[in-house]
Design a protein around this motif. Sequence first.
Motif, PDB file in Angstrom:
ATOM      1  N   ASN A 222      14.628   5.081 -10.564  1.00  0.00           N
ATOM      2  CA  ASN A 222      15.270   6.404 -10.622  1.00  0.00           C
ATOM      3  C   ASN A 222      14.531   7.412  -9.749  1.00  0.00           C
ATOM      4  N   ASN A 223      13.231   7.210  -9.558  1.00  0.00           N
ATOM      5  CA  ASN A 223      12.499   8.088  -8.644  1.00  0.00           C
ATOM      6  C   ASN A 223      12.787   7.762  -7.185  1.00  0.00           C
ATOM      7  N   CYS A 224      13.081   6.503  -6.870  1.00  0.00           N
ATOM      8  CA  CYS A 224      13.592   6.196  -5.521  1.00  0.00           C
ATOM      9  C   CYS A 224      14.863   7.023  -5.320  1.00  0.00           C
TER      10      CYS A 224
ATOM     11  N   ASP B 251       0.854  -1.188   0.000  1.00  0.00           N
ATOM     12  CA  ASP B 251       0.000   0.000   0.000  1.00  0.00           C
ATOM     13  C   ASP B 251       0.896   1.245   0.000  1.00  0.00           C
ATOM     14  N   LEU B 252       1.054   1.829  -1.184  1.00  0.00           N
ATOM     15  CA  LEU B 252       1.993   2.954  -1.316  1.00  0.00           C
ATOM     16  C   LEU B 252       1.549   4.189  -0.536  1.00  0.00           C
ATOM     17  N   MET B 253       0.284   4.224  -0.130  1.00  0.00           N
ATOM     18  CA  MET B 253      -0.186   5.360   0.683  1.00  0.00           C
ATOM     19  C   MET B 253       0.490   5.361   2.056  1.00  0.00           C
ATOM     20  N   THR B 254       1.109   4.228   2.415  1.00  0.00           N
ATOM     21  CA  THR B 254       1.887   4.166   3.657  1.00  0.00           C
ATOM     22  C   THR B 254       2.970   5.242   3.665  1.00  0.00           C
ATOM     23  N   LEU B 255       3.446   5.616   2.469  1.00  0.00           N
ATOM     24  CA  LEU B 255       4.467   6.672   2.394  1.00  0.00           C
ATOM     25  C   LEU B 255       3.956   7.978   2.993  1.00  0.00           C
ATOM     26  N   HIS B 256       2.639   8.187   2.921  1.00  0.00           N
ATOM     27  CA  HIS B 256       2.075   9.428   3.463  1.00  0.00           C
ATOM     28  C   HIS B 256       1.791   9.343   4.961  1.00  0.00           C
ATOM     29  N   SER B 257       1.776   8.123   5.501  1.00  0.00           N
ATOM     30  CA  SER B 257       1.330   7.997   6.893  1.00  0.00           C
ATOM     31  C   SER B 257       2.378   7.430   7.849  1.00  0.00           C
ATOM     32  N   ALA B 258       3.357   6.685   7.334  1.00  0.00           N
ATOM     33  CA  ALA B 258       4.277   5.977   8.239  1.00  0.00           C
ATOM     34  C   ALA B 258       5.117   6.940   9.067  1.00  0.00           C
ATOM     35  N   GLU B 259       5.364   6.530  10.294  1.00  0.00           N
ATOM     36  CA  GLU B 259       6.268   7.302  11.152  1.00  0.00           C
ATOM     37  C   GLU B 259       7.691   7.132  10.667  1.00  0.00           C
ATOM     38  N   MET B 260       8.459   8.187  10.765  1.00  0.00           N
ATOM     39  CA  MET B 260       9.840   8.142  10.304  1.00  0.00           C
ATOM     40  C   MET B 260      10.815   8.197  11.465  1.00  0.00           C
ATOM     41  N   THR B 261      12.027   7.793  11.193  1.00  0.00           N
ATOM     42  CA  THR B 261      13.104   7.874  12.185  1.00  0.00           C
ATOM     43  C   THR B 261      13.249   9.315  12.657  1.00  0.00           C
TER      44      THR B 261
ATOM     45  N   ASN C 258       4.871  11.770  -4.709  1.00  0.00           N
ATOM     46  CA  ASN C 258       3.777  11.382  -5.609  1.00  0.00           C
ATOM     47  C   ASN C 258       4.275  10.988  -6.990  1.00  0.00           C
ATOM     48  N   VAL C 259       5.341  11.630  -7.429  1.00  0.00           N
ATOM     49  CA  VAL C 259       5.960  11.261  -8.707  1.00  0.00           C
ATOM     50  C   VAL C 259       6.415   9.800  -8.624  1.00  0.00           C
ATOM     51  N   PHE C 260       7.027   9.469  -7.492  1.00  0.00           N
ATOM     52  CA  PHE C 260       7.464   8.086  -7.299  1.00  0.00           C
ATOM     53  C   PHE C 260       6.275   7.124  -7.305  1.00  0.00           C
ATOM     54  N   ILE C 261       5.239   7.439  -6.524  1.00  0.00           N
ATOM     55  CA  ILE C 261       4.083   6.536  -6.413  1.00  0.00           C
ATOM     56  C   ILE C 261       3.490   6.262  -7.792  1.00  0.00           C
ATOM     57  N   THR C 262       3.308   7.306  -8.580  1.00  0.00           N
ATOM     58  CA  THR C 262       2.754   7.139  -9.926  1.00  0.00           C
ATOM     59  C   THR C 262       3.644   6.217 -10.764  1.00  0.00           C
TER      60      THR C 262
END
Length: 119
Positions: free
Chosen positions: A96-98, A45-55, A69-73
Amino acid sequence: MEKKVTYEMYQPSEMANFMNAMYAYNLQVKNQIIAGETPVAMPLDLMTLHSAEMTEGKGRTRAWNSFVNVFITSQQKVIDTMSNLQLKERHNAAINNCLSCHKTECVGPIPKIKKLLIQ
Ligand code: HEC
């Protein structure tokens, strides 16, 4: 005398875990493409990128927001069977977007991520 030893346990953040899952997924996709197979599922679920807690110390900076969002697409396009772009090109575009985001947000894993590119 009592000696106290404290162990600093490395606790990967939710985001770090998700990044590793994306790495594993894309390694599988790379191997499938090389084997001439067509990946058809994107189980993360790529939306995790918007919600996950970060270090601690990491965050959703302006650079992050401009890349995410460019990456997700581009990651979703890899399994788009209607696309007329070559599978290999779509895969490399996602990787390359990573790398684009990693160049400013987290340089450590760059050599590892580069290995996901198909030559
Ligand atoms: C929008 C920016 C961005 C994108 C896109 C992105 N990353 Fe990351 N990545 C980060 C950040 C920031 C961290 C550090 C996260 C943390 O420590 O909470 C990270 C961490 C990582 C890590 C290290 C995890 C660990 O164990 O500490 C790996 C491996 C990784 N990313 C691989 C990838 C791969 C593979 C892709 C593409 C499929 C990708 N990343 C896409 C920003 C991004």
